[in-house]
Write an enzyme that holds these catalytic residues in place. Sequence first.
Site, PDB file in Angstrom:
ATOM      1  N   TYR A   1       1.742  -9.956  -4.749  1.00  5.64           N
ATOM      2  CA  TYR A   1       1.909  -8.586  -4.087  1.00  5.64           C
ATOM      3  C   TYR A   1       2.963  -7.957  -4.453  1.00  5.64           C
ATOM      4  CZ  TYR A   1      -2.580  -8.713  -1.630  1.00  5.64           C
ATOM      5  OH  TYR A   1      -3.939  -8.513  -1.278  1.00  5.64           O
TER       6      TYR A   1
ATOM      7  N   TYR B   1      -5.016 -16.895  -2.058  1.00  7.54           N
ATOM      8  CA  TYR B   1      -5.434 -15.779  -1.160  1.00  7.54           C
ATOM      9  C   TYR B   1      -6.493 -16.282  -0.476  1.00  7.54           C
ATOM     10  CZ  TYR B   1      -6.247 -11.165  -0.236  1.00  7.54           C
ATOM     11  OH  TYR B   1      -6.071  -9.671   0.439  1.00  7.54           O
TER      12      TYR B   1
ATOM     13  N   HIS C   1       0.892  -1.049   0.088  1.00 10.46           N
ATOM     14  CA  HIS C   1       0.023  -0.170   0.020  1.00 10.46           C
ATOM     15  C   HIS C   1       1.003   1.380   0.296  1.00 10.46           C
ATOM     16  CE1 HIS C   1      -4.022  -1.833   1.485  1.00 10.46           C
ATOM     17  NE2 HIS C   1      -3.514  -2.547   0.921  1.00 10.46           N
TER      18      HIS C   1
END
Length: 771
Positions: free
Chosen positions: A74, A286, A18
Amino acid sequence: MYETSYRRGWGFQYLHNHQPTNCMALLAGSLVLMNQAYLQEAYLWTKQVLSIMEKSIVLLREVTDGSLYEGVAYGSYTTRSLFQYMFLVQRHFDINHFNHPWLKEHFAFMYRTVLPGFQRTVAIADSNYNWFYGPESQLVFLDKFVMRNGSGNWLADQIRRNRVVEGPGTPSKGQRWCTLHTEFLWYDASLHSVPPPDYGIPKLHYFEDWGVVTYGSALPAEINRSFLSFKSGKLGGRAIYDIVHKNKYKEWIKGWRNFNAGHEHPDQNSFTFAPNGVPFITEALYGPKYTFFNNVLMFSPAVSKSCFSPWEGQVTEDCSSKWLKYKHDLAADCQGRVVAAMERSGVVFIRGEGVGAYNPKLKLKNFQRNLLLLHPQLLLLVDLIHLEDDSPLEAATSFFHNVDVPFEETVIDDVHGAFIRHHDGMYKMYWMDDTGYSEKATFASKMYPRGYPYNGTNYVNVTTHLRNPITRAIYLFIGPSIDVQSFSVHGDSQQLDVFIAASEHAYAVYLWTGEDGGHSVFAQIIADRQKILFDRTATIRNSAVLEVKDYVQIVEQNLQHFKPVFQQLEKQILSRVRNTDSFRKTAERLLRFSDKRQTEEAIDRLFAISQQQQQQGRAKKGKKVAKGYKFVDAVPDIFAQIEVNERKVRQKAQILAQNEVPVDEDEEMKDLLDFEDITYVKHKNGASIKGQSGLEQMVSTARSSAPSISASYTRLFLILNIAIFFVMLAMQLTYFQKAKSLHGQRCLYAILLADSCILLWLYSSCSQSQC
């Protein structure tokens, strides 16, 4: 976004996906404001972005293997924005990171993790089948700015050619095309596609920071082109773990608060295997952060509060959260270790130690996992469970997953096994303990709770009864080209002998499992009369990485690059203004954060100097005049005033942050991911298919995530509205039908119509939130 960067996790949790994503958005906004002459806001935003990202880039120097601890999927989320940041700060502020040591190693992270066929990657941690974003954009970036050898363009081309068009691994539209513009900008056609020198040869690669070993990556999808991976490392990777536990970078870092390992899994000592490039034993993608969703062990009876009593998994398992537990207690110290990883004459040996991932109260002395790839289609796995004398443990249970197809049961001569069907044949596995006993397994397909992007997984679950002090479990994984005719084991407390006879090959494996170093070799393999030794001199010895020297000064030096750009831009803006009114408006905007009492005088003085310079310019037509040179003295130092104000804001934010106000983890970890939600594989219910085990209860009681509060309220209002609708409809059909008042009937019809609209809206909201 600027204000939230002081209090939300992405402003202080380094190397998390993020952070570069949001910082890149803030930087892009600041560049737009710079172009529109809103310099105060742009200056503040730019400084905040640089203050955050330059620290991350310093910390990346600790990651010596080019990896990213959140995994390949990711990792592509992170590098999508990280590479854009590096490109823009070099272009606009002359801050050059293209010689960064992590960048030079990052190609290996992308090249050594691709399965044969270039369609899937090793799906460690939260993951889809391959990449969330790119990776063609990131690869051409590496080629143009870092490697300059054509290998990045080549790998991007291979991935592009082999992209999955339909089925598992298909990228969603939002993910697939959002990096197309940067791929176009960074592609260098002068770098002709050239494969790496070792392309086509299976290679063993060890990511020392990530704690991952891979073998056979980036090969064509052909017979005997197989892929093997093994994971056993420190929580968050070696760099982050050591920074936290050794109190490194203490000017910036205050423990786990400054990192976020929520996307990792309880997966120390896990592995995957893809013989012929066919995913046989896979990661579970996931999903919930439960131990049994990984290819690892659980133990019974549990000695602490457990998600699935009587079984206890790894200490990072969290029963009540969507994310991994990592900040406190035993979870904060979780780690595994790759003991050895080597290849001799086409045979691969890997050993890992995972005892550090389990509760010490279990009194486990060792959980050792050995992998021996004897043939591209023949893998031997040996688990050693060594108990302390007073250990309460009675049983261990192992899990082996496949997210694509369910396992089916088989048995040969009392040796139990499982297999999956594939168009080129059956992929089989068999197991027994070191006494030769083979326990019947449990076969299940488990749906993930609502809120996860994938359907679930299929697994085979094998339970082994433990003997004190040492128990070994042996598993054999076989591709369709290998016909195993016999499989037997013998052993004592220090050594295990495994004999495998196939139609064309014979193998004798002598494995020394003791950790005391009493024997000079880990294993000896005799394959068709060829003797192969794996000696202990090749034991992996991880050396500590030193803290970057003068790390604070490095960041400060890079921050000095951007202020002169703003000062020069300020002079250029004022020098171009000719009209008195527009000059005043522009100057007022530029001087908004300076001393208000001096603003009027400064504007008049600026305009007078501007007019004087224009007259000088006309008088000295043949001479070069340095436009705006006097503005340096005439303009109040607005950026110094901005920094004073910004410093106050930062200090206030730091005081608030020190109060350790709990944050909403779900909101903190929310991803901007557009997952493909097409159901490709229909999984069965979570009930057991065959066999009886204590895990049946665990499967049936696996808790799904509770619906959100908003979804609950929506459901409640929907039910109430339906009841009101039917009550009013009944009134219309009974009482108002007989009434003579036309006005009363019209009112009721209007209310019914409005209630119908509300029902439709509630139904739509309920459908979207899956309430």
